[in-house]
Design a protein around this motif. Sequence first.
Motif, PDB file in Angstrom:
ATOM      1  N   VAL A  68       0.840  -1.212   0.000  1.00 36.72           N
ATOM      2  CA  VAL A  68       0.000   0.000   0.000  1.00 36.72           C
ATOM      3  C   VAL A  68       0.874   1.261   0.000  1.00 36.72           C
ATOM      4  O   VAL A  68       0.619   2.201  -0.760  1.00 36.72           O
ATOM      5  CB  VAL A  68      -0.972  -0.016   1.197  1.00 36.72           C
ATOM      6  N   ALA A  69       1.902   1.298   0.851  1.00 34.82           N
ATOM      7  CA  ALA A  69       2.776   2.479   0.905  1.00 34.82           C
ATOM      8  C   ALA A  69       3.525   2.658  -0.419  1.00 34.82           C
ATOM      9  O   ALA A  69       3.670   3.789  -0.907  1.00 34.82           O
ATOM     10  CB  ALA A  69       3.757   2.361   2.067  1.00 34.82           C
ATOM     11  N   SER A  70       3.989   1.563  -1.011  1.00 37.99           N
ATOM     12  CA  SER A  70       4.690   1.656  -2.298  1.00 37.99           C
ATOM     13  C   SER A  70       3.753   2.141  -3.403  1.00 37.99           C
ATOM     14  O   SER A  70       4.129   2.983  -4.226  1.00 37.99           O
ATOM     15  CB  SER A  70       5.287   0.299  -2.674  1.00 37.99           C
ATOM     16  N   ALA A  71       2.529   1.611  -3.416  1.00 38.82           N
ATOM     17  CA  ALA A  71       1.555   2.036  -4.422  1.00 38.82           C
ATOM     18  C   ALA A  71       1.181   3.500  -4.227  1.00 38.82           C
ATOM     19  O   ALA A  71       1.066   4.255  -5.205  1.00 38.82           O
ATOM     20  CB  ALA A  71       0.308   1.155  -4.353  1.00 38.82           C
ATOM     21  N   ALA A  72       1.007   3.916  -2.977  1.00 27.94           N
ATOM     22  CA  ALA A  72       0.675   5.322  -2.704  1.00 27.94           C
ATOM     23  C   ALA A  72       1.797   6.247  -3.170  1.00 27.94           C
ATOM     24  O   ALA A  72       1.538   7.311  -3.752  1.00 27.94           O
ATOM     25  CB  ALA A  72       0.415   5.509  -1.209  1.00 27.94           C
ATOM     26  N   GLU A  73       3.030   5.848  -2.930  1.00 26.24           N
ATOM     27  CA  GLU A  73       4.176   6.645  -3.382  1.00 26.24           C
ATOM     28  C   GLU A  73       4.189   6.751  -4.909  1.00 26.24           C
ATOM     29  O   GLU A  73       4.382   7.832  -5.472  1.00 26.24           O
ATOM     30  CB  GLU A  73       5.468   6.011  -2.888  1.00 26.24           C
ATOM     31  N   TRP A  74       3.956   5.644  -5.572  1.00 25.45           N
ATOM     32  CA  TRP A  74       3.962   5.618  -7.041  1.00 25.45           C
ATOM     33  C   TRP A  74       2.820   6.472  -7.604  1.00 25.45           C
ATOM     34  O   TRP A  74       3.021   7.261  -8.530  1.00 25.45           O
ATOM     35  CB  TRP A  74       3.845   4.169  -7.503  1.00 25.45           C
ATOM     36  N   ILE A  75       1.621   6.310  -7.045  1.00 25.34           N
ATOM     37  CA  ILE A  75       0.460   7.065  -7.527  1.00 25.34           C
ATOM     38  C   ILE A  75       0.648   8.559  -7.263  1.00 25.34           C
ATOM     39  O   ILE A  75       0.359   9.398  -8.122  1.00 25.34           O
ATOM     40  CB  ILE A  75      -0.834   6.544  -6.867  1.00 25.34           C
ATOM     41  N   LEU A  76       1.144   8.899  -6.080  1.00 19.52           N
ATOM     42  CA  LEU A  76       1.370  10.305  -5.743  1.00 19.52           C
ATOM     43  C   LEU A  76       2.399  10.937  -6.671  1.00 19.52           C
ATOM     44  O   LEU A  76       2.238  12.067  -7.119  1.00 19.52           O
ATOM     45  CB  LEU A  76       1.820  10.429  -4.289  1.00 19.52           C
ATOM     46  N   GLU A  77       3.435  10.196  -6.975  1.00 12.53           N
ATOM     47  CA  GLU A  77       4.468  10.712  -7.874  1.00 12.53           C
ATOM     48  C   GLU A  77       3.907  10.955  -9.272  1.00 12.53           C
ATOM     49  O   GLU A  77       4.230  11.942  -9.923  1.00 12.53           O
ATOM     50  CB  GLU A  77       5.640   9.746  -7.937  1.00 12.53           C
ATOM     51  N   ALA A  78       3.023  10.065  -9.737  1.00 11.04           N
ATOM     52  CA  ALA A  78       2.434  10.210 -11.067  1.00 11.04           C
ATOM     53  C   ALA A  78       1.375  11.313 -11.092  1.00 11.04           C
ATOM     54  O   ALA A  78       1.283  12.070 -12.053  1.00 11.04           O
ATOM     55  CB  ALA A  78       1.817   8.888 -11.504  1.00 11.04           C
ATOM     56  N   ALA A  79       0.579  11.410 -10.015  1.00 10.67           N
ATOM     57  CA  ALA A  79      -0.539  12.353 -10.009  1.00 10.67           C
ATOM     58  C   ALA A  79      -0.129  13.759  -9.583  1.00 10.67           C
ATOM     59  O   ALA A  79      -0.702  14.736 -10.053  1.00 10.67           O
ATOM     60  CB  ALA A  79      -1.639  11.840  -9.082  1.00 10.67           C
ATOM     61  N   ALA A  80       0.831  13.854  -8.674  1.00  5.78           N
ATOM     62  CA  ALA A  80       1.216  15.163  -8.147  1.00  5.78           C
ATOM     63  C   ALA A  80       2.727  15.225  -7.990  1.00  5.78           C
ATOM     64  O   ALA A  80       3.253  15.145  -6.885  1.00  5.78           O
ATOM     65  CB  ALA A  80       0.527  15.404  -6.806  1.00  5.78           C
ATOM     66  N   PRO A  81       3.452  15.364  -9.110  1.00 10.25           N
ATOM     67  CA  PRO A  81       4.914  15.337  -9.040  1.00 10.25           C
ATOM     68  C   PRO A  81       5.522  16.455  -8.204  1.00 10.25           C
ATOM     69  O   PRO A  81       6.652  16.354  -7.759  1.00 10.25           O
ATOM     70  CB  PRO A  81       5.358  15.428 -10.498  1.00 10.25           C
ATOM     71  N   GLY A  82       4.785  17.511  -7.907  1.00  4.59           N
ATOM     72  CA  GLY A  82       5.319  18.620  -7.124  1.00  4.59           C
ATOM     73  C   GLY A  82       5.039  18.491  -5.631  1.00  4.59           C
ATOM     74  O   GLY A  82       5.193  19.448  -4.889  1.00  4.59           O
TER      75      GLY A  82
END
Length: 98
Positions: A32-46
């Motif tokens: 879950v933490a890895s997926a959240a990191e990946w999704i956050l990076e893709a959706a909100a790179p800033g």
Amino acid sequence: MRRLIDWAFRDRHSGAIVVGQWPNAPLSIFLVASAAEWILEAAAPGSPPWLFAGLRLVALLALAVWALDEIVRGVNPWRRFLGAAVLIGLGFSLAGRL
């Protein structure tokens, strides 16, 4: 060959062949933490860097807890070996970052 498979993969308590088990809380937290990191990076790179660092820390700590648990309480040699391999890999990864 059958004896090797029985030795490596057979649960010593139930007698069943066990390669992996689900659910597993530390592994679920890691995913879950890895997926959240990946999704956050893709959706909100800033996004703030501390957020990514926090998610990464949670993921890696959960993976380390899972690996230690497998080494200590793994139901067969395969699971204990897998936990040790992941823990060694985490150690090399950490050493490479230092």
